[in-house]
Design a protein around this motif. Structure first.
Motif, PDB file in Angstrom:
ATOM      1  N   GLY A 240       0.897  -1.242  -0.101  1.00 10.66           N
ATOM      2  CA  GLY A 240       0.012  -0.103  -0.011  1.00 10.66           C
ATOM      3  C   GLY A 240       0.869   1.268   0.063  1.00 10.66           C
ATOM      4  N   GLN A 241       1.897   1.367   0.921  1.00 16.10           N
ATOM      5  CA  GLN A 241       2.566   2.467   1.012  1.00 16.10           C
ATOM      6  C   GLN A 241       3.335   2.742  -0.350  1.00 16.10           C
ATOM      7  OE1 GLN A 241       4.758   2.135   4.598  1.00 16.10           O
ATOM      8  NE2 GLN A 241       5.740   0.585   3.976  1.00 16.10           N
ATOM      9  N   TRP A 242       4.091   1.517  -0.781  1.00 18.61           N
ATOM     10  CA  TRP A 242       4.795   1.521  -1.982  1.00 18.61           C
ATOM     11  C   TRP A 242       4.035   2.256  -3.275  1.00 18.61           C
ATOM     12  CZ3 TRP A 242       9.496   1.790  -3.721  1.00 18.61           C
ATOM     13  CH2 TRP A 242       9.961   1.287  -4.654  1.00 18.61           C
TER      14      TRP A 242
ATOM     15  N   SER B 233     -27.326  -1.444   4.756  1.00 19.50           N
ATOM     16  CA  SER B 233     -28.451  -1.471   3.731  1.00 19.50           C
ATOM     17  C   SER B 233     -27.845  -1.390   2.470  1.00 19.50           C
ATOM     18  CB  SER B 233     -29.563  -0.253   3.947  1.00 19.50           C
ATOM     19  OG  SER B 233     -28.718   0.924   3.853  1.00 19.50           O
ATOM     20  N   SER B 234     -26.558  -0.827   1.924  1.00 18.89           N
ATOM     21  CA  SER B 234     -26.052  -1.068   1.018  1.00 18.89           C
ATOM     22  C   SER B 234     -24.506  -1.110   1.134  1.00 18.89           C
ATOM     23  CB  SER B 234     -26.064   0.231   0.091  1.00 18.89           C
ATOM     24  OG  SER B 234     -25.531   1.498   1.039  1.00 18.89           O
ATOM     25  N   PRO B 235     -23.692  -1.513   0.282  1.00 19.93           N
ATOM     26  CA  PRO B 235     -22.413  -2.326   0.422  1.00 19.93           C
ATOM     27  C   PRO B 235     -21.432  -1.181   0.673  1.00 19.93           C
ATOM     28  CG  PRO B 235     -23.310  -3.327  -1.581  1.00 19.93           C
ATOM     29  CD  PRO B 235     -24.374  -2.188  -1.161  1.00 19.93           C
ATOM     30  N   LEU B 236     -20.401  -1.270   1.516  1.00 19.28           N
ATOM     31  CA  LEU B 236     -19.368  -0.475   1.569  1.00 19.28           C
ATOM     32  C   LEU B 236     -18.039  -1.247   1.014  1.00 19.28           C
ATOM     33  CD1 LEU B 236     -19.857   0.928   5.004  1.00 19.28           C
ATOM     34  CD2 LEU B 236     -20.108   2.182   3.017  1.00 19.28           C
ATOM     35  N   GLN B 237     -17.143  -0.291   0.221  1.00 22.61           N
ATOM     36  CA  GLN B 237     -15.882  -0.863  -0.279  1.00 22.61           C
ATOM     37  C   GLN B 237     -14.928  -0.254   0.447  1.00 22.61           C
ATOM     38  OE1 GLN B 237     -15.531  -0.624  -4.479  1.00 22.61           O
ATOM     39  NE2 GLN B 237     -13.179  -1.653  -4.300  1.00 22.61           N
ATOM     40  N   VAL B 238     -13.833  -0.897   1.154  1.00 27.05           N
ATOM     41  CA  VAL B 238     -12.714  -0.461   1.981  1.00 27.05           C
ATOM     42  C   VAL B 238     -11.565  -0.679   0.612  1.00 27.05           C
ATOM     43  CG1 VAL B 238     -11.153  -0.391   3.748  1.00 27.05           C
ATOM     44  CG2 VAL B 238     -13.693  -0.710   4.080  1.00 27.05           C
ATOM     45  N   SER B 239     -11.134   0.532   0.101  1.00 31.01           N
ATOM     46  CA  SER B 239     -10.183   0.469  -0.657  1.00 31.01           C
ATOM     47  C   SER B 239      -9.017   1.501  -0.773  1.00 31.01           C
ATOM     48  CB  SER B 239     -10.669   0.694  -2.219  1.00 31.01           C
ATOM     49  OG  SER B 239      -9.894   0.460  -3.347  1.00 31.01           O
ATOM     50  N   GLY B 240      -7.674   0.877  -0.125  1.00 33.10           N
ATOM     51  CA  GLY B 240      -6.525   1.788   0.252  1.00 33.10           C
ATOM     52  C   GLY B 240      -6.134   1.341   1.765  1.00 33.10           C
ATOM     53  N   THR B 241      -5.511   2.320   2.130  1.00 31.18           N
ATOM     54  CA  THR B 241      -4.932   2.153   3.451  1.00 31.18           C
ATOM     55  C   THR B 241      -5.485   3.048   4.688  1.00 31.18           C
ATOM     56  OG1 THR B 241      -2.731   1.995   2.632  1.00 31.18           O
ATOM     57  CG2 THR B 241      -2.520   2.440   4.750  1.00 31.18           C
ATOM     58  N   SER B 242      -6.051   2.374   5.559  1.00 31.48           N
ATOM     59  CA  SER B 242      -6.674   3.240   6.713  1.00 31.48           C
ATOM     60  C   SER B 242      -5.681   3.499   7.979  1.00 31.48           C
ATOM     61  CB  SER B 242      -8.014   2.249   7.374  1.00 31.48           C
ATOM     62  OG  SER B 242      -8.775   1.619   6.454  1.00 31.48           O
TER      63      SER B 242
ATOM     64  N   LEU C 279      -3.266   1.176   9.539  1.00 32.79           N
ATOM     65  CA  LEU C 279      -3.844  -0.194   9.383  1.00 32.79           C
ATOM     66  C   LEU C 279      -3.730  -0.711   7.924  1.00 32.79           C
ATOM     67  CD1 LEU C 279      -7.506   0.281  10.898  1.00 32.79           C
ATOM     68  CD2 LEU C 279      -5.336  -0.340  12.004  1.00 32.79           C
ATOM     69  N   ALA C 280      -3.586  -1.933   7.779  1.00 34.34           N
ATOM     70  CA  ALA C 280      -3.137  -2.788   6.619  1.00 34.34           C
ATOM     71  C   ALA C 280      -3.929  -2.271   5.647  1.00 34.34           C
ATOM     72  CB  ALA C 280      -3.194  -4.097   6.737  1.00 34.34           C
TER      73      ALA C 280
ATOM     74  N   THR D  97     -10.907   9.608  19.494  1.00 30.15           N
ATOM     75  CA  THR D  97     -10.507   8.577  18.957  1.00 30.15           C
ATOM     76  C   THR D  97     -11.503   8.504  17.850  1.00 30.15           C
ATOM     77  OG1 THR D  97      -9.732   7.382  20.953  1.00 30.15           O
ATOM     78  CG2 THR D  97     -10.454   6.231  18.879  1.00 30.15           C
ATOM     79  N   SER D  98     -10.689   7.963  16.370  1.00 28.90           N
ATOM     80  CA  SER D  98     -11.378   7.909  15.338  1.00 28.90           C
ATOM     81  C   SER D  98     -10.599   7.012  14.216  1.00 28.90           C
ATOM     82  CB  SER D  98     -11.767   9.286  14.390  1.00 28.90           C
ATOM     83  OG  SER D  98     -10.408   9.994  14.109  1.00 28.90           O
ATOM     84  N   VAL D  99     -11.176   6.532  13.232  1.00 23.63           N
ATOM     85  CA  VAL D  99     -10.513   5.743  12.263  1.00 23.63           C
ATOM     86  C   VAL D  99     -10.815   6.200  11.015  1.00 23.63           C
ATOM     87  CG1 VAL D  99     -12.413   4.085  12.004  1.00 23.63           C
ATOM     88  CG2 VAL D  99     -10.239   3.508  11.293  1.00 23.63           C
ATOM     89  N   GLN D 100      -9.910   6.595  10.025  1.00 22.50           N
ATOM     90  CA  GLN D 100     -10.125   7.175   8.827  1.00 22.50           C
ATOM     91  C   GLN D 100      -9.728   6.109   7.776  1.00 22.50           C
ATOM     92  OE1 GLN D 100      -7.408   9.995   6.525  1.00 22.50           O
ATOM     93  NE2 GLN D 100      -8.965  11.305   7.096  1.00 22.50           N
ATOM     94  N   VAL D 101     -11.097   5.741   7.315  1.00 16.20           N
ATOM     95  CA  VAL D 101     -11.195   4.580   6.343  1.00 16.20           C
ATOM     96  C   VAL D 101     -11.343   5.113   4.775  1.00 16.20           C
ATOM     97  CG1 VAL D 101     -12.290   2.466   5.947  1.00 16.20           C
ATOM     98  CG2 VAL D 101     -12.059   3.192   8.121  1.00 16.20           C
TER      99      VAL D 101
END
Length: 631
Positions: A304-306, A442-451, A554-555, A595-599
């Protein structure tokens, strides 16, 4: 090592014909027109300009070469596919652990993997380089440092007439690469792919493309994570790959590795030397990345970082992401991989206009053996979305949304935690973690990238670890990435990928998906030492009772959380399967407002989620993890 047995179940590529015509065609790509059995096989030892073992002699690395003899006879120069590795005499290469073999005179006979069988008949040379200190090379391996990178870079220099090669390990006559046109593509899995990254980061002339498979981009992120230690260091790996190469004293180099890789997880000079991400601006070669999103060996933050750093340099990029662990795409999508790799090398090394650079940038495995193309990675339309934990009616369990939060939550690090122990009962209180969920989508979520996650925590002791993960809750069939094959099963039948020669055949055992049914899927993980809250280069003792804020990664991944599932954030202490813990486990109090997570999300999470109905019992997941093996 598995010995290749009997006749192949299916011959995919016929034996090469000896035809005196060019091997490249703009219309069809390269065809297998050259005689593989009669190919030139030789070794050249290249002076890399170092004396890593301190014996007073310049180190020479062995480059074993197999190339078709016809082009040179016709006055045609050819490109090179190179795999530089420390493993050719120690752990072997590929799913069948193949080693290099030699005849009684020391001439190379058996070349691991299928690259030579497939590409030499098509007009390529294949060069397999022993890193300094391994197999037949002199010097010492330094696990991703200057010696390792120079081992491969200097061979590229030799192929371009800028370095000196010899006919022997010591002494011998000078040898030139008059048959080579100077264009090189590097490929390899794991350590080998890592070296490809490192050489590309030097910007060496002549390197046209790299194909890193499950490769490391920063060695810090192989051994450490944001101050947390995975409990082992590079000196052990060095000793493993040097074990079968007698005659060198590498104790001094190994001592440097042990001392430089400090146990406390700080980022120091040793890691900086092995951080290719910081050198990505030098990359001129195109890059074709392949990685398993469930790789717990070379963790996915490495690709991801590369990838993100390469985007800034503007090089041509392509990526394959599988559900596997540490697995070569040859062993999970064989025919498609060889075809794509063939087009890639034909375009970037032969100059054939086959349109590969115009194909979709990303190919992602959504379910076992079900693949989807994307125009980009991260996915088009992705947005960095900040999700915040909110306390619910059950202690330590709440909701995750874009809304502001308040209050606190606490857990105790018992130094025995695991991700499965934390995730198995998502609706109940745990003394050892906190959990926050979007509720049923109620609808899909795509996690795409680095959190990334920002945690404000108050420890009860002077040291503390944090572990965090994103979890897709819902039933699914996935590859069994924690099994022995890390998502694949190996059969007994074989398929053949190229031409055969005595001692070097092209046939490999067929693999298939190893699947398992689960109730939840961990899609991204991260670990940190809270004592590194100010700097990764210098930890600070913590004052019990004082809050500290730390942001850690996060990965990297690409995963679709389906409609009807939920996305959850879990925060715990020491994940004992991965990181080393403090001397005493603290109680940690989390300030939810800070506290929070950026996704990176495609889709919109619920603004006011409701917790899903509690399941009847613990959810099924993978219960074991495959041992780390940097192959």
């Amino acid at each position: 090592m598995r010995v290749l047995r009997g006749l192949c179940a299916a011959v995919v590529v016929a034996a090469a014909l000896v035809v005196p015509v060019p091997a490249a065609s703009a219309a069809t790509g390269t065809d297998p027109v050259y005689d593989f059995a009669g190919a030139v096989r030789e070794t050249v030892w290249v002076d890399i300009g170092r004396d890593g073992d301190g014996d007073g002699k310049p180190d020479r690395v062995a480059a074993d070469i197999v190339r078709p003899k016809e082009p040179a006879a016709q006055g045609t120069k050819i490109p090179v596919i190179m795999d530089a590795s420390p493993y050719y005499s120690s752990v072997g290469r590929g799913n069948e652990s193949e080693f290099k073999t030699y005849d009684a005179q020391g001439r190379p006979v058996g070349f691991p993997l299928y690259y030579d069988n497939y590409f030499v008949p098509r007009g390529y040379a294949v060069v397999l380089v022993d890193l300094a200190g391994t197999n037949r090379s002199t010097g010492c391996v330094d696990v991703g440092g200057t010696s390792d990178v120079q081992s491969a870079k200097t061979v590229i220099d030799w192929l371009n007439g800028r370095a000196t090669g010899y006919s022997a390990k010591s002494g011998g006559s000078k040898v030139t690469a008059g048959w080579a046109n100077g264009s090189v593509g590097m490929i390899g899995k794991s350590y080998d792919g890592t070296i490809a990254n490192g050489v590309a980061a030097t910007g060496v002339d002549g390197l046209k493309t790299i194909v890193p498979i499950s490769g490391i981009s920063s060695w810090y992120d192989y051994y450490r994570s944001d101050g947390a230690s995975f409990g082992f260091g590079p000196d052990g790996l060095a000793q493993t790959v040097e074990a079968r190469n007698g005659g060198q004293d590498c104790s001094a180099e190994n001592s440097k590795l042990a001392q430089g890789a400090t146990a406390n997880g700080d980022y120091g000079p040793l890691w900086a030397e092995r951080d290719y991400v910081k050198q990505a601006k030098n990359v001129k070669a195109s890059v074709f990345v392949s990685h398993g999103v469930n790789d717990l060996n070379v963790k996915t933050i490495n690709f991801g970082q590369w990838w993100d750093a390469l985007a800034a340099s503007g090089v041509q990029r392509k990526i394959w992401l599988a559900q596997t662990g540490h697995v070569d795409p040859f062993d999970y999508r064989r025919a498609e991989w060889v075809d794509t790799l063939h087009q890639w090398f034909d375009h970037y090394l032969m100059g054939i206009d086959n349109g590969i650079e115009k194909q979709p940038m990303a190919t992602v495995e959504r379910q076992p053996d079900q693949w989807a193309d994307q125009s980009s990675y991260p996915a088009a339309g992705v947005a960095a979305t900040t999700l915040r934990p909110r306390a619910g009616s059950t202690a330590g369990v709440g909701t995750l949304s874009t809304s502001a939060s308040s209050g606190t939550a606490s857990f105790t690090d018992n130094l025995k935690g695991t991700e499965d122990g934390w995730a198995g009962n998502p609706a109940t209180t745990s003394a050892n973690r906190v959990l926050y969920s979007t509720g049923t989508l109620s609808s899909p979520l795509q996690v795409s990238g680095t959190s990334s996650i920002t945690v404000t925590a108050t420890p009860s002791t002077s040291s503390a670890r944090l572990s965090a993960m994103l979890v897709d809750y819902g039933p699914a069939t996935i590859r069994n990435y924690a099994g022995a094959g890390e998502g694949i099963k190996t059969g007994t039948n074989e398929t053949c990928w190229g031409s055969n020669a005595p001692g070097d055949d092209a046939c490999y055992e067929v693999t298939s998906a190893d699947t398992t049914n689960v109730g939840y899927t961990v899609i991204s993980r991260g670990w940190a030492d809270l004592a590194n809250y100010q700097s990764l280069s210098q930890e600070q003792p913590l004052t019990p009772g004082q809050p500290y804020t730390m942001t850690f990664r996060l990965a990297s991944t690409d995963h679709v959380v389906p409609q009807g599932h939920s996305l959850a954030l879990i925060v715990g202490g020491t994940d004992t399967d991965v990181i080393t813990g403090p001397a005493k486990g603290p109680k940690l109090t989390i300030d939810l407002a800070k506290t929070s997570v950026q996704v990176p999300l495609v889709g919109t999470p619920p603004a006011s989620p409701r917790m899903p109905k509690a399941p009847a019992g613990p959810l099924a997941h993978i219960e074991s993890r495959a041992p780390l093996d940097l192959r």
